[in-house]
Design a protein around this motif. Sequence first.
Motif, PDB file in Angstrom:
ATOM      1  N   GLY A 257      12.747   3.602  11.225  1.00 13.45           N
ATOM      2  CA  GLY A 257      11.990   2.396  11.541  1.00 13.45           C
ATOM      3  C   GLY A 257      12.726   1.153  11.091  1.00 13.45           C
ATOM      4  N   THR A 258      12.041   0.341  10.308  1.00 15.16           N
ATOM      5  CA  THR A 258      12.622  -0.907   9.802  1.00 15.16           C
ATOM      6  C   THR A 258      13.352  -0.720   8.485  1.00 15.16           C
ATOM      7  N   GLY A 259      13.314   0.519   7.956  1.00 15.91           N
ATOM      8  CA  GLY A 259      13.922   0.746   6.648  1.00 15.91           C
ATOM      9  C   GLY A 259      12.986   0.415   5.505  1.00 15.91           C
ATOM     10  N   LYS A 260      11.732   0.132   5.841  1.00 18.19           N
ATOM     11  CA  LYS A 260      10.701  -0.152   4.844  1.00 18.19           C
ATOM     12  C   LYS A 260       9.463   0.676   5.161  1.00 18.19           C
ATOM     13  N   PRO A 261       8.604   0.931   4.166  1.00 16.52           N
ATOM     14  CA  PRO A 261       7.371   1.675   4.437  1.00 16.52           C
ATOM     15  C   PRO A 261       6.598   1.060   5.601  1.00 16.52           C
ATOM     16  N   GLY A 262       6.155   1.920   6.517  1.00 14.09           N
ATOM     17  CA  GLY A 262       5.503   1.446   7.731  1.00 14.09           C
ATOM     18  C   GLY A 262       4.023   1.171   7.571  1.00 14.09           C
ATOM     19  N   VAL A 263       3.437   0.598   8.609  1.00 15.02           N
ATOM     20  CA  VAL A 263       2.042   0.160   8.580  1.00 15.02           C
ATOM     21  C   VAL A 263       1.072   1.330   8.387  1.00 15.02           C
ATOM     22  N   LEU A 264       1.228   2.403   9.160  1.00 19.37           N
ATOM     23  CA  LEU A 264       0.304   3.530   9.050  1.00 19.37           C
ATOM     24  C   LEU A 264       0.489   4.284   7.732  1.00 19.37           C
ATOM     25  N   THR A 265       1.729   4.371   7.279  1.00 21.46           N
ATOM     26  CA  THR A 265       1.975   5.008   5.979  1.00 21.46           C
ATOM     27  C   THR A 265       1.253   4.234   4.884  1.00 21.46           C
ATOM     28  N   LYS A 266       1.355   2.921   4.913  1.00 22.75           N
ATOM     29  CA  LYS A 266       0.669   2.093   3.918  1.00 22.75           C
ATOM     30  C   LYS A 266      -0.846   2.249   4.022  1.00 22.75           C
ATOM     31  N   LYS A 267      -1.344   2.370   5.231  1.00 21.32           N
ATOM     32  CA  LYS A 267      -2.783   2.544   5.432  1.00 21.32           C
ATOM     33  C   LYS A 267      -3.257   3.848   4.805  1.00 21.32           C
ATOM     34  N   LEU A 268      -2.477   4.914   4.981  1.00 20.77           N
ATOM     35  CA  LEU A 268      -2.822   6.203   4.382  1.00 20.77           C
ATOM     36  C   LEU A 268      -2.700   6.135   2.857  1.00 20.77           C
ATOM     37  N   GLN A 269      -1.683   5.440   2.353  1.00 25.68           N
ATOM     38  CA  GLN A 269      -1.529   5.280   0.908  1.00 25.68           C
ATOM     39  C   GLN A 269      -2.737   4.569   0.306  1.00 25.68           C
ATOM     40  N   GLU A 270      -3.179   3.515   0.948  1.00 21.10           N
ATOM     41  CA  GLU A 270      -4.329   2.759   0.447  1.00 21.10           C
ATOM     42  C   GLU A 270      -5.587   3.620   0.441  1.00 21.10           C
ATOM     43  N   ALA A 271      -5.779   4.399   1.511  1.00 20.28           N
ATOM     44  CA  ALA A 271      -6.948   5.273   1.584  1.00 20.28           C
ATOM     45  C   ALA A 271      -6.891   6.343   0.501  1.00 20.28           C
ATOM     46  N   PHE A 272      -5.685   6.866   0.259  1.00 24.24           N
ATOM     47  CA  PHE A 272      -5.511   7.868  -0.795  1.00 24.24           C
ATOM     48  C   PHE A 272      -5.836   7.264  -2.159  1.00 24.24           C
ATOM     49  N   ALA A 273      -5.286   6.087  -2.431  1.00 25.17           N
ATOM     50  CA  ALA A 273      -5.485   5.442  -3.736  1.00 25.17           C
ATOM     51  C   ALA A 273      -6.945   5.133  -4.007  1.00 25.17           C
ATOM     52  N   HIS A 274      -7.706   4.844  -2.947  1.00 23.88           N
ATOM     53  CA  HIS A 274      -9.105   4.483  -3.124  1.00 23.88           C
ATOM     54  C   HIS A 274     -10.016   5.690  -3.329  1.00 23.88           C
ATOM     55  N   GLN A 275      -9.505   6.903  -3.092  1.00 27.30           N
ATOM     56  CA  GLN A 275     -10.373   8.072  -3.279  1.00 27.30           C
ATOM     57  C   GLN A 275      -9.968   8.952  -4.462  1.00 27.30           C
ATOM     58  N   ILE A 276      -8.994   8.461  -5.271  1.00 26.59           N
ATOM     59  CA  ILE A 276      -8.675   9.157  -6.505  1.00 26.59           C
ATOM     60  C   ILE A 276      -9.338   8.419  -7.659  1.00 26.59           C
ATOM     61  N   PRO A 277      -9.695   9.124  -8.732  1.00 27.98           N
ATOM     62  CA  PRO A 277     -10.422   8.495  -9.850  1.00 27.98           C
ATOM     63  C   PRO A 277      -9.525   7.707 -10.789  1.00 27.98           C
ATOM     64  N   VAL A 278      -8.892   6.670 -10.252  1.00 28.65           N
ATOM     65  CA  VAL A 278      -8.026   5.836 -11.088  1.00 28.65           C
ATOM     66  C   VAL A 278      -7.882   4.469 -10.426  1.00 28.65           C
ATOM     67  N   PRO A 279      -7.923   3.386 -11.194  1.00 26.58           N
ATOM     68  CA  PRO A 279      -7.716   2.072 -10.587  1.00 26.58           C
ATOM     69  C   PRO A 279      -6.289   1.923 -10.100  1.00 26.58           C
ATOM     70  N   VAL A 280      -6.104   1.214  -9.002  1.00 27.51           N
ATOM     71  CA  VAL A 280      -4.769   0.979  -8.459  1.00 27.51           C
ATOM     72  C   VAL A 280      -4.136  -0.164  -9.258  1.00 27.51           C
ATOM     73  N   LYS A 281      -3.051   0.154  -9.956  1.00 32.29           N
ATOM     74  CA  LYS A 281      -2.390  -0.865 -10.769  1.00 32.29           C
ATOM     75  C   LYS A 281      -0.927  -0.519 -10.921  1.00 32.29           C
ATOM     76  N   ALA A 282      -0.112  -1.508 -11.253  1.00 34.51           N
ATOM     77  CA  ALA A 282       1.326  -1.291 -11.430  1.00 34.51           C
ATOM     78  C   ALA A 282       1.598  -0.608 -12.754  1.00 34.51           C
ATOM     79  N   ASN A 283       2.769   0.073 -12.822  1.00 35.06           N
ATOM     80  CA  ASN A 283       3.166   0.710 -14.080  1.00 35.06           C
ATOM     81  C   ASN A 283       3.408  -0.338 -15.158  1.00 35.06           C
TER      82      ASN A 283
END
Length: 283
Positions: A257-283
């Motif tokens: 693709g563009t050499g960067k994470p794509g739109v649908l991949t990011k959408k799936l990542q966000e959905a995954f992060a919102h259904q695990i029992p942990v706040p989304v935050k940077a290391n």
Amino acid sequence: MKYFVDGQFTDQEGIKISIDDRGYYFGDGVYEVIKVYNGELYTAEEHFNRLVESAEKVKMVLPYSKDELIDVANELVKANTIETGHIYIQVTRGVSPRAHQFPEIPVTPVVTAYAIENPRPLKNIDEGVKVKIVEDVRWLRCDIKSLNLLGNVMAKQEAYESGCAEALFVRDGIVMEGSSSNVFGIKDGTVYTHPATNLILNGITRRVVIQLCEELKIPFVEKEFTPIEALGMDEFFLTSTTAEITPIISIEGHTIGTGKPGVLTKKLQEAFAHQIPVPVKAN
């Protein structure tokens, strides 16, 4: 640090593993890795169901029930005060003098487990990784999560020496999975991955992604594809218990693709992060 070894919780000094353990001689055993988020086991039922299935496939009867094993995992999380990390648990056929056939005198399988802190790989999740194509020379029962991982280890090392994070297994001209992950391609808005046959491991995170695609109404197809087709994907990503959903931005030096994470991949990542029992935050 507390471990679980053959029915007992102990510290490292109390661990005793026999040289006659069939896991040591033959890799005769099965294992699971279960993620911990915010001190809670994630998809524990699915992981321990698969452990039972793997044991059945190698004709081994677990010495504990699924619920008892989940209790062991929860106790390890508590005893080691794990916030974000994982449980490793393995079961070998047991202790018996070295002989290839199963022990004639029944032996009790040996269960060992531990829990460690292991932060989410946010850098890889945010930026993506590179992978290398490696010929798949493993045995034909990759659906069993067994201790026989030498083929996976050799492939991972080959990728590592090439500056890549993962090896992409190809068998008979077909993309299979990673050395320790499942892989997915996205083309024209549809997500593709290899069917769950005996030639790949049906990953728990793989199953979560399928569920997320259904919830987000993203077209999903279990279908074989070739390395050439992989290089032509708009997006590509890998999944595993510890890697979560990690974008693949390069295969064999070819930019995806563009050499960067794509739109649908990011959408799936966000959905995954919102259904695990942990706040989304940077290391």
